[in-house]
Design an enzyme around this catalytic site. Structure first.
Site, PDB file in Angstrom:
ATOM      1  N   ASP A  44     -10.050   2.344  10.633  1.00  0.00           N
ATOM      2  CA  ASP A  44     -10.288   0.903  10.688  1.00  0.00           C
ATOM      3  C   ASP A  44     -11.398   0.625   9.691  1.00  0.00           C
ATOM      4  O   ASP A  44     -12.548   1.040   9.902  1.00  0.00           O
ATOM      5  CB  ASP A  44     -10.707   0.499  12.102  1.00  0.00           C
ATOM      6  CG  ASP A  44     -10.933  -1.002  12.252  1.00  0.00           C
ATOM      7  OD1 ASP A  44     -11.100  -1.695  11.227  1.00  0.00           O
ATOM      8  OD2 ASP A  44     -10.955  -1.486  13.400  1.00  0.00           O
ATOM      9  N   GLY A  57       0.819  -1.214   0.000  1.00  0.00           N
ATOM     10  CA  GLY A  57       0.000   0.000   0.000  1.00  0.00           C
ATOM     11  C   GLY A  57       0.847   1.256   0.000  1.00  0.00           C
ATOM     12  O   GLY A  57       0.613   2.193  -0.772  1.00  0.00           O
ATOM     13  N   TYR A  80      -9.038 -17.970   5.128  1.00  0.00           N
ATOM     14  CA  TYR A  80      -8.303 -16.887   4.457  1.00  0.00           C
ATOM     15  C   TYR A  80      -8.675 -16.822   2.980  1.00  0.00           C
ATOM     16  O   TYR A  80      -8.901 -15.735   2.429  1.00  0.00           O
ATOM     17  CB  TYR A  80      -6.798 -17.088   4.619  1.00  0.00           C
ATOM     18  CG  TYR A  80      -5.972 -16.082   3.853  1.00  0.00           C
ATOM     19  CD1 TYR A  80      -6.017 -14.722   4.175  1.00  0.00           C
ATOM     20  CD2 TYR A  80      -5.146 -16.476   2.795  1.00  0.00           C
ATOM     21  CE1 TYR A  80      -5.253 -13.795   3.463  1.00  0.00           C
ATOM     22  CE2 TYR A  80      -4.379 -15.549   2.083  1.00  0.00           C
ATOM     23  CZ  TYR A  80      -4.444 -14.211   2.427  1.00  0.00           C
ATOM     24  OH  TYR A  80      -3.695 -13.293   1.718  1.00  0.00           O
TER      25      TYR A  80
END
Length: 282
Positions: free
Chosen positions: A74, A23, A168
């Site tokens: 968040d 990122g 996941y």
């Protein structure tokens, strides 16, 4: 476009999970064009085990030539995402690009996955991606060349990608299913929605879960993903949507042949990342 050359100059890029790793690398690459980068992540205080905060990332982005806004966020919280997007629009006047990079990982089988971890991965990866896209959408629709980019894998129903860590995989594929659906939903409205995934493992803090430093020796730096992301995000949105890109393939299409510059340890054999089938190997 500036003088006919692709550029992100003056564009506002909203990146989730941008305090470190891929990122941050995407933010720094965009900053080199003179972009505005919104660093939306949870890390406000330095952690010796997990280096990087939204503020240190913003500083790097500004040093690279861009403008940065560090926003604690968040992405599991509707309110925090709405607040972060509002701050971005107030500061920069709109949002041109959303990069859904934030992700939670826990590689374990069914019996060994606590439900708290399951909920975290679903909340960040699948729900967070959906929420951030939904919240940014009104602003993207006003942009000149709007892009949404998910850092998520190509979809495959091969059991080998589910069996070792089904929770996941479901969460990451949730991000990719957003690409599949939203690209078609928004095609006529001119918003590009694509996925990008590395062919090899990438040396980031998350790699500690896959073997740490030893594994990193067989990987590449985050800059390869950042360069590939830049190439995708500068393409005309109406001509580039619904794709599940692999970083190396994107750069090969741009004419690149030599990838040694990205190797953590040049000459070492590279380890293929999760979810990359042999058939997708170049």
């Amino acid at each position: 476009m500036l003088g006919g050359m692709p550029t992100l100059k003056g564009k506002t890029i909203f990146i989730t999970g941008a305090s470190r790793g891929i990122g941050k690398a995407i933010g720094v690459r965009a900053a080199r064009d003179g972009a505005n980068v919104v660093v939306a992540a949870k890390s406000k205080v330095a952690n010796p085990k997990l280096p990087g905060t939204i503020y240190s990332a913003a500083e790097e982005i500004e040093q690279a030539g861009g403008k940065a806004l560090a926003v604690p966020c968040d992405i599991r919280s509707d309110e925090e995402v709405a607040r972060a997007v509002a701050q971005a629009v107030e500061r920069f006047g709109g949002i041109d690009v959303l990069v859904n990079n934030a992700s939670a990982i826990f590689l374990a089988d069914t019996a060994s996955t606590p439900m708290k971890r399951y909920d975290l991965m679903q909340g960040v990866n699948a729900r967070g991606t959906f929420l951030c896209t939904q919240t940014c959408l009104p602003h993207l629709l006003k942009a000149e060349n709007p892009h949404v980019l998910m850092l998520s894998p190509p979809l495959s129903l091969r059991p080998r990608w589910f069996a070792p860590h089904v929770a996941y995989t479901m969460a990451k594929y949730g991000m990719s299913m957003c690409v599949l659906g939203m690209a078609e939903e928004l095609r006529e409205r001119g918003v590009a929605v694509n996925a990008l995934w590395p062919r090899t493992v990438i040396a980031t803090a998350a790699l500690n879960l896959l073997g740490g430093d030893e594994t990193a020796q067989h990987g590449r730096t985050a800059e390869i993903v950042a360069d590939a992301a830049w190439a995708v995000l500068t393409r005309p949105a109406r001509q580039c949507t619904g794709n599940f890109f692999i970083d190396e393939d994107v750069l090969r299409a741009e004419g690149m042949q030599d990838f040694e510059r990205y190797a953590v340890k040049p000459g070492e054999p590279l380890m293929r990342d999760l979810f990359v089938d042999e058939a997708r190997e170049g």
